[in-house]
Design an enzyme around this catalytic site. Structure first.
Site, PDB file in Angstrom:
ATOM      1  N   LYS A   1      29.794  28.870 -23.500  1.00  0.00           N
ATOM      2  CA  LYS A   1      30.097  27.908 -24.563  1.00  0.00           C
ATOM      3  C   LYS A   1      29.437  28.434 -25.828  1.00  0.00           C
ATOM      4  CE  LYS A   1      28.574  23.300 -26.031  1.00  0.00           C
ATOM      5  NZ  LYS A   1      27.951  22.049 -25.580  1.00  0.00           N
TER       6      LYS A   1
ATOM      7  N   GLU B   1      35.135  16.740 -20.732  1.00  0.00           N
ATOM      8  CA  GLU B   1      33.702  16.808 -20.440  1.00  0.00           C
ATOM      9  C   GLU B   1      33.076  15.523 -20.960  1.00  0.00           C
ATOM     10  OE1 GLU B   1      30.123  18.688 -23.118  1.00  0.00           O
ATOM     11  OE2 GLU B   1      31.946  19.871 -22.867  1.00  0.00           O
TER      12      GLU B   1
END
Length: 207
Positions: free
Chosen positions: A125, A38
């Site tokens: 998350k 990411e």
């Protein structure tokens, strides 16, 4: 892709001040077998990094954009080649569903986890994971046994093992693995840390 079928167990968060070094970091990680990255939008020229990394890694690589705060962020990251989007907290106006990248939405409390799921998150998350540690994640597994949860924040190799054992779908790791590589630091040292990470986690899961 169903939420329970994330193709990785380690999501590496790349954030840096040198766009060339950030790109090299993503590519080095992939070479070392840590293929899910990411690129935080706080990285210098983050969209350029994503675009170049996508070109190098190909259309099927697990390459996403992090620190997505708005629908505009999401659109720009998607145009650059991000295959998934990661938010630090609840961002409820992101498009989702067919034709849009999956979203890993930030949440901490049970209420936020429920909201993230309602707004189409592929996975939650759990941030900051250091707030409650593996015991908190284990407690969340009682009301949310089927929700994919990725702890992020304060994760190193030891705490990654503990979170995976407690039921994490995957773990997100940043500076303990990246170090200063994305700021222009030693890529050879990054390779060594990546190898150590993989060998440490190999006893529990594939990365």
């Amino acid at each position: 892709m169903r939420p329970a079928e994330l193709p990785y167990r380690t999501l590496v968060i790349v954030r840096g001040t040198d766009r060339g070094a950030a790109l090299r970091t993503v590519l080095t990680l992939a070479e070392e077998g840590l293929t899910a990255s990411e690129v935080s939008l706080t990285t210098t020229d983050a969209l350029w990094v994503i675009e170049q990394a996508r070109r190098e890694l190909g259309p099927d690589a697990d390459l996403g954009a992090g620190t997505v705060l708005t629908a505009d962020d999401a659109a720009r990251a998607t145009d650059a080649g991000a295959g998934f989007l990661v938010t630090p907290g609840l961002v409820t106006d992101l498009p989702h569903g067919p034709g849009h990248p999956p979203v890993l939405m930030g949440a901490l409390t049970p209420g936020e986890i429920m909201a993230a799921t309602r707004h189409g998150a592929l996975a939650v998350k759990l941030f900051p994971a250091s707030h409650g540690g593996p015991a908190y994640l284990a407690a969340l597994r009682t009301p949310f046994p089927d929700t994919p949860i990725i702890p992020v924040g304060g994760i190193d190799a030891a705490t990654a093992l503990a979170h995976l054992t407690a039921g994490a779908t995957a773990v997100g790791v940043g500076s303990p693995l990246i170090g200063d590589a994305a700021d222009g630091g030693d890529q050879h040292a990054l390779r060594a840390r990546a190898a150590h990470w993989r060998s440490t986690l190999a006893a529990v899961v594939a990365t």
